[in-house]
Enzyme design. Structure first.
Site, PDB file in Angstrom:
ATOM      1  N   SER A  13       0.844  -1.199   0.000  1.00  0.00           N
ATOM      2  CA  SER A  13       0.000   0.000   0.000  1.00  0.00           C
ATOM      3  C   SER A  13       0.884   1.257   0.000  1.00  0.00           C
ATOM      4  O   SER A  13       1.646   1.473  -0.932  1.00  0.00           O
ATOM      5  CB  SER A  13      -0.959  -0.051   1.185  1.00  0.00           C
TER       6      SER A  13
ATOM      7  N   ASP B 149      -9.219  -4.750  -5.817  1.00  0.00           N
ATOM      8  CA  ASP B 149      -8.774  -3.715  -4.876  1.00  0.00           C
ATOM      9  C   ASP B 149      -9.780  -2.567  -4.893  1.00  0.00           C
ATOM     10  O   ASP B 149     -10.037  -1.973  -5.934  1.00  0.00           O
ATOM     11  CB  ASP B 149      -7.388  -3.221  -5.301  1.00  0.00           C
TER      12      ASP B 149
ATOM     13  N   HIS C 215      -7.524  -5.467  -1.435  1.00  0.00           N
ATOM     14  CA  HIS C 215      -6.345  -4.644  -1.157  1.00  0.00           C
ATOM     15  C   HIS C 215      -5.436  -5.264  -0.100  1.00  0.00           C
ATOM     16  O   HIS C 215      -4.211  -5.160  -0.208  1.00  0.00           O
ATOM     17  CB  HIS C 215      -6.803  -3.258  -0.685  1.00  0.00           C
TER      18      HIS C 215
END
Length: 456
Positions: free
Chosen positions: A270, A364, A398
């Site tokens: 991330s 995601d 994600h």
């Protein structure tokens, strides 16, 4: 002829080869020599204790032929929140439930899934997410089998077993690092080394989550989990970052005698993903980068380095989608990194000497990670750099973790101060985690240890 199932006693037994302490019930059978008893017990191979990312082979033996049962797994995390999976099965004609062969007929997963009892776990606390802070002790998973009646109701437990899933393997050293400004944890495999080195960067959750770096060390990598905010005496909030901090950590790690010379790897998740791109672009000694669901631009806060400042890529609040349950979806909020007005945010990865792997979850819900990876690919090729590898992971969200962590599609995020939608479907998300984790290890083995080419 089978007469009945009853609880004679509950006690611990140990079967050679299964290495599993088991509470058992006894199945009473009539024979020509009178009634005998058969214990209902768990058989876990290779051992009842294993590393978290290691699959196991579980059988429940001693059931009635074709008996209908409920198989349940319960885990209590460090905050005392419970995670539970439950599925319905039918024993085979020998009275054996073999999770590698038997298909779940309903419940939290359906079909043959030997590790479904782990990845299909659901939090019993609203918006819960499973992760681990203390890697020195294992998770204890309580496995149990219950009689399932014709009406579908559940009878008392037939048998149970404690299965331990840990993080730090035999001989792996865990060494807290507090050198000058550096706040990190080092993991060294058994032996003298030197080992290929990997730095692990987390996302906007902050703190120091060690479990990825710890698990990776079990495969022969010297790893360092590096904190950069919300830990110890580091800044509490993600307001700005200075690449000099990461440079200091990189140089410290490279100079360790246990770390193989010729360049290290960086794995970023991330926000940590775009930081890993920046480290490879501006700092010396990075040979391989794994960007997991990241962006090709500097996100969220300014990044400073030697008088240069990269602004954080902005977002439009009016594009936030609020679900009926109050959960936010921010997937379409971030501005386009390739738009002219955002040129200063774009990480100049064409400067990097490293090879790149972009691991992309295609469900995601935080941002368009695949679009960012394609833009990075175009940017590299336009400057004559090698084509990066883009690993597409269908149905994944994600929050990609090592294998068998339960998928988490929604949870509270302390940086945002609210609940966010992450995406992902349990079965496909776990398949993606297994594929991504395998490829990460291969990629680092392929690309670490060689000479690092000078930057452009």
């Amino acid at each position: 002829m089978l007469m009945f199932i009853g609880f004679k006693m509950a006690f611990a037994v140990r079967k050679s080869g299964s290495a599993c302490f088991t509470h058992v019930a006894r199945r009473f059978v009539n024979t020509s020599n009178g009634p005998t008893t058969t214990p209902v017990k768990f058989n876990i191979k290779p051992d009842k204790r294993c590393l978290f990312d290691t699959p196991v082979h579980i059988k429940v033996e001693g059931l009635r032929p074709k008996q209908q049962v409920i198989f349940r797994a319960t885990l209590t995390d460090e905050k005392q929140d419970k995670f539970v999976s439950s599925a319905h099965f039918e024993a085979d004609t020998r009275g054996v439930l073999d999770l590698s062969k038997s298909a779940a007929r309903g419940g939290d997963y359906v079909g043959v899934h030997p590790m479904g009892f782990m990845w299909a776990m659901k939090p019993q606390t609203e918006l819960g997410r499973l992760f681990r802070k203390d890697v020195t002790s294992p998770f204890k998973v309580h496995l149990s089998v219950h009689e399932k009646t014709a009406s579908g109701s559940e009878e008392p437990m037939i048998a149970s077993c404690i299965h331990e899933r840990g993080f730090i393997g035999d001989g792996v050293q865990r060494i807290p690092v507090r050198e000058r400004r550096i706040r990190a944890t080092l993991f060294l495999p058994p032996g003298e080394g030197p080992f290929p080195g990997v730095i692990d960067l987390g996302g906007t959750a902050g703190g120091l989550l060690e479990y990825r770096a710890c698990l990776l060390a079990n495969y022969g990598f010297a790893t360092m989990c590096l904190a950069y905010f919300a830990y110890d005496d580091l800044p509490k909030r993600l307001l700005e970052l200075h690449l000099e901090y990461f440079e200091e950590a990189l140089q410290y790690f490279q100079n360790l005698p246990q770390v193989r010379k010729g360049g290290v790897g960086i794995m970023g998740i991330s926000k940590g993903a775009d930081l890993s791109l920046s480290m490879a672009s501006f700092l010396e000694g990075v040979s391989a980068v794994v960007s997991v669901n990241g962006c090709n631009a500097n996100l969220q806060c300014p990044l400073h380095y030697r008088g240069m400042s990269m602004p954080g890529l902005g977002l439009s609040i009016d594009r936030v989608v609020v679900r009926d349950n109050g959960v936010l979806n921010v997937r379409d909020c971030y501005h386009d990194p390739r738009a002219p007005e955002n040129a200063a945010c774009l990480v100049p990865i064409e400067r990097a000497a490293a090879r790149f792997l972009f691991a992309i979850a295609q469900d995601d819900q935080v941002w368009e990670a695949e679009r960012y990876a394609r833009q990075a690919e175009e940017q590299l090729l336009a400057h004559g750099r090698p084509r990066p590898e883009i690993l597409l992971l269908p149905g994944a969200g994600h929050l990609l973790e090592p294998p068998f962590f339960p998928s988490c599609s929604v949870s509270y995020h302390k940086f945002a101060g609210t609940s966010l939608e992450w995406g992902g479907q349990p079965e496909s998300h776990n398949a993606a985690q297994e594929e991504y984790w395998r490829r990460v290890r291969e990629f680092f083995w392929e690309n670490l240890g060689g000479a690092v080419h000078s930057k452009l």
